[in-house]
Design a protein around this motif. Sequence first.
Motif, PDB file in Angstrom:
ATOM      1  N   UNK A  37      28.213  15.365  38.030  1.00  0.00           N
ATOM      2  CA  UNK A  37      29.198  16.805  38.230  1.00  0.00           C
ATOM      3  C   UNK A  37      28.201  17.742  38.343  1.00  0.00           C
ATOM      4  N   UNK A  38      28.942  19.064  38.471  1.00  0.00           N
ATOM      5  CA  UNK A  38      27.878  20.431  38.896  1.00  0.00           C
ATOM      6  C   UNK A  38      27.893  21.689  37.578  1.00  0.00           C
ATOM      7  N   UNK A  39      27.276  22.322  37.905  1.00  0.00           N
ATOM      8  CA  UNK A  39      27.780  23.487  36.728  1.00  0.00           C
ATOM      9  C   UNK A  39      26.825  25.122  37.400  1.00  0.00           C
ATOM     10  N   UNK A  40      28.247  25.448  38.357  1.00  0.00           N
ATOM     11  CA  UNK A  40      27.671  27.123  38.546  1.00  0.00           C
ATOM     12  C   UNK A  40      27.548  28.188  37.755  1.00  0.00           C
ATOM     13  N   UNK A  41      26.627  29.316  37.794  1.00  0.00           N
ATOM     14  CA  UNK A  41      26.357  30.264  36.978  1.00  0.00           C
ATOM     15  C   UNK A  41      27.924  30.702  36.681  1.00  0.00           C
ATOM     16  N   UNK A  42      28.457  30.529  35.003  1.00  0.00           N
ATOM     17  CA  UNK A  42      29.407  30.954  34.712  1.00  0.00           C
ATOM     18  C   UNK A  42      30.764  31.066  34.750  1.00  0.00           C
ATOM     19  N   UNK A  45      32.266  23.671  34.251  1.00  0.00           N
ATOM     20  CA  UNK A  45      31.377  22.494  34.917  1.00  0.00           C
ATOM     21  C   UNK A  45      32.043  21.402  35.561  1.00  0.00           C
ATOM     22  N   UNK A  46      31.810  21.101  37.070  1.00  0.00           N
ATOM     23  CA  UNK A  46      33.257  20.136  37.164  1.00  0.00           C
ATOM     24  C   UNK A  46      32.898  18.173  37.892  1.00  0.00           C
ATOM     25  N   UNK A  47      33.504  18.147  38.020  1.00  0.00           N
ATOM     26  CA  UNK A  47      33.280  17.076  39.053  1.00  0.00           C
ATOM     27  C   UNK A  47      33.015  16.687  40.594  1.00  0.00           C
ATOM     28  N   UNK A  48      31.315  15.880  40.333  1.00  0.00           N
ATOM     29  CA  UNK A  48      31.386  15.410  41.603  1.00  0.00           C
ATOM     30  C   UNK A  48      31.821  14.696  42.636  1.00  0.00           C
ATOM     31  N   UNK A  49      31.214  12.907  41.909  1.00  0.00           N
ATOM     32  CA  UNK A  49      31.958  12.201  42.157  1.00  0.00           C
ATOM     33  C   UNK A  49      31.311  10.969  41.746  1.00  0.00           C
ATOM     34  N   UNK A  50      31.839   9.363  41.810  1.00  0.00           N
ATOM     35  CA  UNK A  50      31.193   8.889  40.399  1.00  0.00           C
ATOM     36  C   UNK A  50      31.654   7.058  41.219  1.00  0.00           C
ATOM     37  N   UNK A  51      30.878   6.625  40.657  1.00  0.00           N
ATOM     38  CA  UNK A  51      30.637   5.079  41.382  1.00  0.00           C
ATOM     39  C   UNK A  51      30.959   4.276  40.142  1.00  0.00           C
ATOM     40  N   UNK A  52      31.322   3.005  40.174  1.00  0.00           N
ATOM     41  CA  UNK A  52      31.998   2.088  39.568  1.00  0.00           C
ATOM     42  C   UNK A  52      30.629   1.278  38.879  1.00  0.00           C
ATOM     43  N   UNK A  53      30.757   0.096  38.323  1.00  0.00           N
ATOM     44  CA  UNK A  53      30.097  -0.715  37.930  1.00  0.00           C
ATOM     45  C   UNK A  53      28.797  -1.857  38.523  1.00  0.00           C
ATOM     46  N   UNK A  54      29.405  -1.939  39.680  1.00  0.00           N
ATOM     47  CA  UNK A  54      28.265  -2.720  40.557  1.00  0.00           C
ATOM     48  C   UNK A  54      28.413  -2.089  42.174  1.00  0.00           C
ATOM     49  N   UNK A  55      28.903  -0.711  41.878  1.00  0.00           N
ATOM     50  CA  UNK A  55      28.776   0.039  43.386  1.00  0.00           C
ATOM     51  C   UNK A  55      29.627  -0.200  44.483  1.00  0.00           C
ATOM     52  N   UNK A  56      30.939  -0.785  43.381  1.00  0.00           N
ATOM     53  CA  UNK A  56      31.861  -1.610  45.128  1.00  0.00           C
ATOM     54  C   UNK A  56      32.674  -0.132  44.992  1.00  0.00           C
ATOM     55  N   UNK A  89      27.374  27.489  48.562  1.00  0.00           N
ATOM     56  CA  UNK A  89      28.076  26.933  47.075  1.00  0.00           C
ATOM     57  C   UNK A  89      28.007  25.921  46.370  1.00  0.00           C
ATOM     58  N   UNK A  90      27.053  24.629  47.162  1.00  0.00           N
ATOM     59  CA  UNK A  90      27.006  23.668  46.040  1.00  0.00           C
ATOM     60  C   UNK A  90      25.455  24.305  45.439  1.00  0.00           C
ATOM     61  N   UNK A  91      24.892  25.223  45.859  1.00  0.00           N
ATOM     62  CA  UNK A  91      24.593  25.597  43.915  1.00  0.00           C
ATOM     63  C   UNK A  91      25.074  25.718  42.971  1.00  0.00           C
ATOM     64  N   UNK A  92      23.957  24.875  41.351  1.00  0.00           N
ATOM     65  CA  UNK A  92      24.486  24.559  40.630  1.00  0.00           C
ATOM     66  C   UNK A  92      22.954  23.640  39.956  1.00  0.00           C
ATOM     67  N   UNK A  93      23.282  23.732  38.980  1.00  0.00           N
ATOM     68  CA  UNK A  93      22.947  22.779  38.086  1.00  0.00           C
ATOM     69  C   UNK A  93      23.700  21.415  38.002  1.00  0.00           C
ATOM     70  N   UNK A  94      23.039  20.102  38.265  1.00  0.00           N
ATOM     71  CA  UNK A  94      23.568  18.936  38.947  1.00  0.00           C
ATOM     72  C   UNK A  94      23.533  17.395  37.882  1.00  0.00           C
ATOM     73  N   UNK A  95      24.437  17.410  37.040  1.00  0.00           N
ATOM     74  CA  UNK A  95      24.059  16.102  35.571  1.00  0.00           C
ATOM     75  C   UNK A  95      24.788  14.969  36.417  1.00  0.00           C
ATOM     76  N   UNK A  96      23.216  14.450  36.077  1.00  0.00           N
ATOM     77  CA  UNK A  96      24.065  12.764  35.540  1.00  0.00           C
ATOM     78  C   UNK A  96      24.942  12.370  34.301  1.00  0.00           C
TER      79      UNK A  96
END
Length: 125
Positions: A37-42, A45-56, A89-96
């Motif tokens: 996820x990522x969150x820009x100032x103001x 928090x928004x979703x960026x990407x997700x991956x399943x348990x084995x990466x498939x 516009x990709x500037x943000x704090x990125x969260x795992x």
Amino acid sequence: QVQLLESGGGLVQAGDSLRLSCAASGRTFSTYVMDWFRQAPGKEREFVATISWTGGNTYYADSVKGRFTISRDNAKNTVYLQMNSLKPEDTAVYYCAAHITWYRSSVYADQVDYWGPGTQVTVSS
């Protein structure tokens, strides 16, 4: 329970690439779906990407599709986010993030069970 710690953030110029890493504690890493996820100032928090348990299976937000790639190495308890063609516009704090269920679509913040503290990514124009 799993603890997450991101690394790899920094200051780059537009068009550059950056790879984020997220190291997870515990022996059950492969039982978690992993997200970025990522969150820009103001902003929310928004979703960026997700991956399943084995990466498939993976799923991306439209804003990063074709530029970002999520991957994981279960032997190293690590998930990655390769970010190419970065924009200001990709500037943000990125969260795992980690959770149990594979949703096959965007993930909402309230569906996440565990968060990392975040890493700052700044893209200058």
